[in-house]
Design a protein around this motif. Structure first.
Motif, PDB file in Angstrom:
ATOM      1  N   VAL A 153      21.167  63.367  81.966  1.00  0.00           N
ATOM      2  CA  VAL A 153      22.274  62.647  81.339  1.00  0.00           C
ATOM      3  C   VAL A 153      21.850  61.974  80.036  1.00  0.00           C
ATOM      4  CG1 VAL A 153      23.821  60.669  81.610  1.00  0.00           C
ATOM      5  CG2 VAL A 153      23.547  62.302  83.478  1.00  0.00           C
ATOM      6  N   LYS A 154      20.697  61.345  80.025  1.00  0.00           N
ATOM      7  CA  LYS A 154      20.262  60.628  78.827  1.00  0.00           C
ATOM      8  C   LYS A 154      20.140  61.572  77.636  1.00  0.00           C
ATOM      9  CE  LYS A 154      16.617  57.539  77.136  1.00  0.00           C
ATOM     10  NZ  LYS A 154      15.370  56.795  77.482  1.00  0.00           N
ATOM     11  N   GLU A 155      19.534  62.729  77.860  1.00  0.00           N
ATOM     12  CA  GLU A 155      19.355  63.701  76.770  1.00  0.00           C
ATOM     13  C   GLU A 155      20.696  64.288  76.331  1.00  0.00           C
ATOM     14  OE1 GLU A 155      15.581  63.115  78.883  1.00  0.00           O
ATOM     15  OE2 GLU A 155      17.633  63.560  79.539  1.00  0.00           O
ATOM     16  N   ILE A 156      21.588  64.543  77.291  1.00  0.00           N
ATOM     17  CA  ILE A 156      22.915  65.073  76.951  1.00  0.00           C
ATOM     18  C   ILE A 156      23.713  64.031  76.179  1.00  0.00           C
ATOM     19  CG2 ILE A 156      25.088  65.948  77.891  1.00  0.00           C
ATOM     20  CD1 ILE A 156      23.449  67.110  80.226  1.00  0.00           C
ATOM     21  N   ALA A 157      23.581  62.766  76.564  1.00  0.00           N
ATOM     22  CA  ALA A 157      24.265  61.690  75.849  1.00  0.00           C
ATOM     23  C   ALA A 157      23.804  61.631  74.395  1.00  0.00           C
ATOM     24  CB  ALA A 157      24.009  60.358  76.538  1.00  0.00           C
ATOM     25  N   GLU A 158      22.506  61.794  74.197  1.00  0.00           N
ATOM     26  CA  GLU A 158      21.978  61.763  72.835  1.00  0.00           C
ATOM     27  C   GLU A 158      22.558  62.890  71.994  1.00  0.00           C
ATOM     28  OE1 GLU A 158      17.643  61.779  70.493  1.00  0.00           O
ATOM     29  OE2 GLU A 158      17.737  61.910  72.686  1.00  0.00           O
ATOM     30  N   ILE A 159      22.639  64.087  72.574  1.00  0.00           N
ATOM     31  CA  ILE A 159      23.210  65.235  71.853  1.00  0.00           C
ATOM     32  C   ILE A 159      24.686  64.996  71.565  1.00  0.00           C
ATOM     33  CG2 ILE A 159      23.752  67.701  72.027  1.00  0.00           C
ATOM     34  CD1 ILE A 159      21.175  67.918  73.812  1.00  0.00           C
ATOM     35  N   ALA A 160      25.419  64.465  72.556  1.00  0.00           N
ATOM     36  CA  ALA A 160      26.838  64.161  72.362  1.00  0.00           C
ATOM     37  C   ALA A 160      27.028  63.175  71.212  1.00  0.00           C
ATOM     38  CB  ALA A 160      27.438  63.608  73.648  1.00  0.00           C
ATOM     39  N   HIS A 161      26.238  62.114  71.223  1.00  0.00           N
ATOM     40  CA  HIS A 161      26.388  61.074  70.201  1.00  0.00           C
ATOM     41  C   HIS A 161      26.002  61.588  68.813  1.00  0.00           C
ATOM     42  CE1 HIS A 161      25.909  57.951  73.645  1.00  0.00           C
ATOM     43  NE2 HIS A 161      27.157  58.328  73.498  1.00  0.00           N
ATOM     44  N   GLN A 162      25.023  62.476  68.748  1.00  0.00           N
ATOM     45  CA  GLN A 162      24.643  63.057  67.459  1.00  0.00           C
ATOM     46  C   GLN A 162      25.793  63.831  66.829  1.00  0.00           C
ATOM     47  OE1 GLN A 162      21.207  65.388  68.530  1.00  0.00           O
ATOM     48  NE2 GLN A 162      19.786  63.646  68.370  1.00  0.00           N
ATOM     49  N   ASN A 163      26.690  64.316  67.686  1.00  0.00           N
ATOM     50  CA  ASN A 163      27.846  65.081  67.209  1.00  0.00           C
ATOM     51  C   ASN A 163      29.126  64.247  67.158  1.00  0.00           C
ATOM     52  OD1 ASN A 163      27.217  68.231  66.955  1.00  0.00           O
ATOM     53  ND2 ASN A 163      25.970  67.406  68.623  1.00  0.00           N
ATOM     54  N   GLY A 164      29.000  62.935  67.406  1.00  0.00           N
ATOM     55  CA  GLY A 164      30.163  62.057  67.309  1.00  0.00           C
ATOM     56  C   GLY A 164      31.039  62.034  68.539  1.00  0.00           C
ATOM     57  N   ALA A 165      30.539  62.545  69.680  1.00  0.00           N
ATOM     58  CA  ALA A 165      31.312  62.578  70.912  1.00  0.00           C
ATOM     59  C   ALA A 165      30.911  61.434  71.836  1.00  0.00           C
ATOM     60  CB  ALA A 165      31.110  63.913  71.632  1.00  0.00           C
ATOM     61  N   ILE A 166      31.776  61.138  72.796  1.00  0.00           N
ATOM     62  CA  ILE A 166      31.420  60.203  73.858  1.00  0.00           C
ATOM     63  C   ILE A 166      31.080  61.000  75.116  1.00  0.00           C
ATOM     64  CG2 ILE A 166      32.932  58.407  72.921  1.00  0.00           C
ATOM     65  CD1 ILE A 166      34.758  59.007  75.447  1.00  0.00           C
ATOM     66  N   ILE A 167      30.354  60.363  76.040  1.00  0.00           N
ATOM     67  CA  ILE A 167      29.994  61.043  77.282  1.00  0.00           C
ATOM     68  C   ILE A 167      30.522  60.253  78.470  1.00  0.00           C
ATOM     69  CG2 ILE A 167      27.706  59.965  77.294  1.00  0.00           C
ATOM     70  CD1 ILE A 167      26.711  62.559  78.751  1.00  0.00           C
ATOM     71  N   VAL A 168      31.177  60.982  79.379  1.00  0.00           N
ATOM     72  CA  VAL A 168      31.718  60.431  80.621  1.00  0.00           C
ATOM     73  C   VAL A 168      30.882  60.994  81.766  1.00  0.00           C
ATOM     74  CG1 VAL A 168      33.733  60.304  82.143  1.00  0.00           C
ATOM     75  CG2 VAL A 168      34.043  60.341  79.636  1.00  0.00           C
ATOM     76  N   VAL A 169      30.342  60.132  82.607  1.00  0.00           N
ATOM     77  CA  VAL A 169      29.466  60.575  83.686  1.00  0.00           C
ATOM     78  C   VAL A 169      30.134  60.312  85.040  1.00  0.00           C
ATOM     79  CG1 VAL A 169      27.180  60.402  84.743  1.00  0.00           C
ATOM     80  CG2 VAL A 169      27.449  60.083  82.267  1.00  0.00           C
ATOM     81  N   ASP A 170      30.243  61.373  85.843  1.00  0.00           N
ATOM     82  CA  ASP A 170      30.673  61.257  87.235  1.00  0.00           C
ATOM     83  C   ASP A 170      29.436  60.885  88.044  1.00  0.00           C
ATOM     84  OD1 ASP A 170      31.267  61.658  89.902  1.00  0.00           O
ATOM     85  OD2 ASP A 170      32.029  63.692  89.664  1.00  0.00           O
ATOM     86  N   GLY A 171      29.366  59.619  88.431  1.00  0.00           N
ATOM     87  CA  GLY A 171      28.180  59.123  89.126  1.00  0.00           C
ATOM     88  C   GLY A 171      28.348  59.003  90.628  1.00  0.00           C
ATOM     89  N   ALA A 172      29.348  59.690  91.191  1.00  0.00           N
ATOM     90  CA  ALA A 172      29.623  59.552  92.627  1.00  0.00           C
ATOM     91  C   ALA A 172      28.416  59.882  93.485  1.00  0.00           C
ATOM     92  CB  ALA A 172      30.809  60.436  93.020  1.00  0.00           C
ATOM     93  N   GLN A 173      27.637  60.903  93.069  1.00  0.00           N
ATOM     94  CA  GLN A 173      26.454  61.301  93.829  1.00  0.00           C
ATOM     95  C   GLN A 173      25.166  60.757  93.213  1.00  0.00           C
ATOM     96  OE1 GLN A 173      26.937  62.733  96.649  1.00  0.00           O
ATOM     97  NE2 GLN A 173      29.061  63.393  96.406  1.00  0.00           N
ATOM     98  N   GLY A 174      25.294  59.927  92.186  1.00  0.00           N
ATOM     99  CA  GLY A 174      24.119  59.370  91.536  1.00  0.00           C
ATOM    100  C   GLY A 174      23.792  57.963  92.005  1.00  0.00           C
ATOM    101  N   VAL A 175      24.741  57.037  91.808  1.00  0.00           N
ATOM    102  CA  VAL A 175      24.519  55.621  92.107  1.00  0.00           C
ATOM    103  C   VAL A 175      24.033  55.351  93.534  1.00  0.00           C
ATOM    104  CG1 VAL A 175      25.764  53.447  92.442  1.00  0.00           C
ATOM    105  CG2 VAL A 175      25.978  54.676  90.304  1.00  0.00           C
TER     106      VAL A 175
END
Length: 406
Positions: free
Chosen positions: A181-203
């Motif tokens: 997620v962290k690396e994908i967020a960085e790529i998203a932000h580099q392109n001006g996008a936001i990232i939404v994370v489904d954390g149901a199975q994470g937290v």
């Protein structure tokens, strides 16, 4: 960590089902609840039951303190920067829909891109389908590797400057894939996008720091982390939540109401119209206390030991197909050759073993796997390797039974 001692905190596990000691392997669908959570709910209803943020009487003050105290516990649990960024919702589905309606429909336009993956739960696909239909935006999917993981090269080639939203599961509820997620967020932000994370199975299963991940929104449910059903959380960066529109209107989310117009209350109450999920939030706070007392590091270590043990044992069973990567979260999704997963689950249930069977609210992923359904055994802090042994014995019994039938 002593899983056998922890089991004593979960009364439901101390029973027989169909004449056998219960083996509960369906925590990815919903976890069981410890005594501490049930006592917190009982105490609220017996001692402090009142509405919040309204009355100045003693019960109202107690209830409000407990409710807002639970919000502070969530803030600390996921390392949000402020309680303003913690919105109580009915669960992950509601949280993602709130983003779809309150953010996406207001800020997307024709030609914009929403990037997903084929491993997403329906709750992280359908809201974006609807947002795309409403705004004229386009859906795109990051291609997966053969083992059900994502390569960052594929992420980079899929996300473009036209991408405005990237929506991704932290952990797949079918494959167990733990996404970067962290690396994908960085790529998203580099392109001006936001990232939404489904954390149901994470937290429920690992430490989550939303600031370290740099995710813009993170959604999860209480019932999968030892809390009550009907309560969840939407975390959002303050700046985005302030821009986002409410999706429910009524009492308590307002600042001022005139005959022809109204203004909204500040965060987080702007998104919590009506009587909120008071008991659920208090129960979720108790669940967080319980999980922190056990320790998320201990839970993750225990689950990894069990899932690796399960992979080893199941791989020795002839005719078993296991789906997903070797390194995974605490679940195993599988099929027995020649046996429908519903039949597998039925035989296991006769042995007192509870697993999930079906498409797991992930029909696009089933299509990608070229199956109609699978069986899934999912583990949590109260499971042991003995439970895995019982599972393997049950699978052998299913093979024998359906081998005789056919």
């Amino acid at each position: 960590m002593d899983a056998r001692a922890i089991r004593e905190q979960f009364p439901i596990l101390n029973q027989e089902v169909n004449g056998h000691p219960l083996v509960y392997l369906d925590s990815a669908a919903t976890s069981q609840k410890p005594i501490a959570v049930m006592e917190a709910l009982d105490n609220y209803y017996k001692q402090n039951n009142s509405n919040v943020h309204r009355g100045v009487h003693t019960l109202g003050t107690r209830a409000t303190d407990q409710y807002e105290g639970a919000r502070d516990k969530v803030k600390q649990f996921i390392h949000a920067s402020s309680t303003e960024e913690v919105i109580f919702t009915r669960g992950t589905t509601t949280s993602i829909n709130m983003i779809g309606y309150g953010y996406a429909r207001h800020f997307l336009q024709e030609g914009d891109e929403i990037v997903l993956t084929q491993m997403e739960h329906h709750s992280n696909i359908i809201p974006w389908q609807q947002a795309a239909k409403y705004t004229g935006a386009k859906l795109k999917y990051i291609p997966m590797e053969e083992d059900g993981t994502l390569s960052l090269d594929a992420v980079r080639s899929t996300i473009t400057e036209a991408t405005k939203i990237v929506a991704i599961a932290h952990v797949s509820n079918v494959l167990g894939t733990i996404n970067p997620v962290k690396e994908i967020a960085e790529i998203a932000h580099q392109n001006g996008a936001i990232i939404v994370v489904d954390g149901a199975q994470g937290v429920p299963h690992m430490k989550v720091d939303v600031q370290e991940l740099d995710c813009d929104f993170y959604a999860f449910s209480g019932h999968k982390m030892c809390g009550p059903t009907g309560v969840g959380v939407l975390y959002g960066k303050k700046a985005l939540l302030e821009k986002m529109e409410p999706v429910e209107f009524g009492g308590e989310m307002i600042d001022f109401v005139d005959l022809y117009d109204s203004t909204w209350k500040e965060l987080p109450w702007k998104f919590e119209g009506g009587t909120p999920i008071i008991a659920g939030a208090i129960g979720l706070g108790a669940a967080i206390d319980f999980l922190q007392e056990v320790g998320l590091d201990n839970i993750e270590k225990q689950e990894q030991e069990i899932v690796q043990y399960a992979q080893s044992k199941l791989s020795e069973v002839e005719g078993i197909t296991i789906y997903g990567p070797v390194n995974r979260g605490g679940l195993i999704t599988f099929n027995i050759e020649g046996v429908h997963p519903h039949d597998t689950a039925t035989v296991l249930d006769a042995e007192g073993i509870a697993v999930r069977a079906g498409h797991h609210c992930a029909q696009p992923l089933m299509k990608w796997l070229d199956v109609t359904a699978t069986a899934r055994a999912s583990f949590y802090l109260y499971n042991t390797t003995d439970d895995v042994d019982r599972l393997v014995e049950g699978i052998q019994r299913a093979k024998e039974y359906f081998g005789d039938v056919f």
